[in-house]
Enzyme design. Structure first.
Site, short mmCIF file in Angstrom:
data_model
loop_
_atom_site.label_atom_id
_atom_site.label_comp_id
_atom_site.label_asym_id
_atom_site.label_seq_id
_atom_site.Cartn_x
_atom_site.Cartn_y
_atom_site.Cartn_z
N SER A 130 -6.22 6.62 2.05
CA SER A 130 -5.62 6.14 3.29
C SER A 130 -5.20 7.33 4.16
O SER A 130 -6.05 8.11 4.59
CB SER A 130 -4.47 5.19 2.98
OG SER A 130 -4.10 4.46 4.13
N SER A 154 -10.63 4.74 1.03
CA SER A 154 -10.02 3.87 2.06
C SER A 154 -9.34 4.67 3.16
O SER A 154 -8.16 4.44 3.45
CB SER A 154 -8.98 2.94 1.42
OG SER A 154 -9.47 2.29 0.29
N GLY A 273 -9.34 -3.87 -2.60
CA GLY A 273 -9.03 -3.80 -1.19
C GLY A 273 -8.64 -2.38 -0.82
O GLY A 273 -9.24 -1.41 -1.29
N HIS A 274 -7.60 -2.25 0.01
CA HIS A 274 -7.25 -0.95 0.56
C HIS A 274 -6.78 0.04 -0.50
O HIS A 274 -7.19 1.19 -0.51
CB HIS A 274 -6.17 -1.14 1.63
CG HIS A 274 -5.83 0.13 2.34
ND1 HIS A 274 -6.75 0.82 3.10
CD2 HIS A 274 -4.66 0.85 2.40
CE1 HIS A 274 -6.17 1.91 3.60
NE2 HIS A 274 -4.91 1.95 3.18
N VAL A 275 -5.93 -0.42 -1.42
CA VAL A 275 -5.36 0.52 -2.41
C VAL A 275 -6.21 0.48 -3.67
O VAL A 275 -5.75 0.15 -4.76
CB VAL A 275 -3.89 0.18 -2.71
CG1 VAL A 275 -3.21 1.34 -3.43
CG2 VAL A 275 -3.12 -0.11 -1.42
#
Length: 294
Positions: A130, A154, A273-275
């Site tokens: 991220s 991500s 998903g994102h994590v």
């Protein structure tokens, strides 16, 4: 398990609560570690080091508001082969102590160069998720001689702008149920955050500290790299995205990355998903190690 530096920052009550929650999250760290600070021109940077001291270095850069403690599901596998340095990104909510915010992209690269110099790292593997993925790409472009190869998970923006929903949920974090709504949006029924870690995330959201909430900068982050910037990447890159990513469309991000970044390996991970490093740690751990061993 730890060796904490004696640095004691001047903290508000919410900051003290956050530091306590951070230490409780470190209780999830499954291997021996040394926690300490190094000095940079931008302030004191907090680091969690694990693995054999004579092993090749691996730098880990966390997601926003998650801190270096987020790597607890990954650190055992990676520390078997590398000397891992989980670095608290200065200016975000974590244990680093900013003195002069490096709010520009060049400034953040200089900060990381200072950290490398303080640790005696000539060249390192890097994993960033991220916000940490965005920092990783920025560093790859500005100091490629320092990067062996990099796994970008991500990444925040980098290849695509945030979906407008991201701002809606992020701006509502401090409202009642804001954290719960944000995590539900990001993870739905895949929420695998340990309660202790979830409490740290919540404490970080509620910790109001001007030095750790840098204002947007036209030359700072978040940032979508230009086609020419992506074409100029000289370091081997692994890009991992989750099929349930919500901050942007993962297929479109993968397409743009694959189109412009020379030689990139890119894939979308199922049931993540994102994590994704916390949602599918076993697969991510192995995939990163396989890439770095090439």
């Amino acid at each position: 398990m730890s060796n904490h530096s004696p640095i004691t920052p001047d903290l508000s009550d919410s900051g003290i609560r956050y530091f306590q929650a951070y230490d409780e999250s470190l209780g999830l760290w499954p291997v021996h570690y040394k926690a300490f600070y190094v000095s940079t021109r931008f302030g004191q940077t907090h680091i969690i080091a694990s693995g054999p001291e004579d092993a090749p270095p691996l730098v880990l850069l966390h997601g926003a508001l998650f801190s270096s403690t987020m790597w607890y599901p990954n650190i055992e596998d990676w520390s078997n082969k590398y000397r891992t340095y989980a670095i608290d990104i200065i200016g975000d909510k974590n244990k680093s102590i900013p003195a002069d915010l490096c709010g520009t992209r060049a400034g953040y690269a200089d900060w990381l160069l200072d950290v490398f110099d303080a640790l005696g790292i000539e060249k390192s593997h890097i994993v960033g998720l991220s916000l940490g993925g965005l920092h990783t790409m920025n560093f790859v472009l500005r100091a490629p001689e320092k990067v062996e190869n990099a796994a970008i998970l991500s990444p925040a923006e980098t290849f695509l702008p945030f979906h407008h929903d991201f701002y809606q949920y992020a701006l509502s974090l401090t409202e009642p149920d804001g954290v719960e709504n944000f995590l539900t949006w990001m993870m739905t029924d895949r929420n695998v955050l340990h309660p202790v870690f979830a409490e740290q995330f919540h404490a970080g959201v509620m910790w109001q500290d001007g030095l750790r909430q840098p204002k947007p900068n036209a030359d700072g982050f978040p940032y979508v790299f230009t086609d020419d910037e992506l074409k100029s990447v000289k370091v081997p890159i692994l890009l991992l995205l989750g099929e349930h990513e919500v901050i942007y469309d993962p297929q479109s991000a993968l397409h743009r990355a694959s189109t412009f970044v020379p030689g990139i390996e890119a894939e979308i991970i199922k049931q993540a998903g994102h994590v994704l490093s916390m949602e599918q740690p076993q697969y991510v751990n192995e995939r990163v190690l396989r890439f770095f061993s090439k």
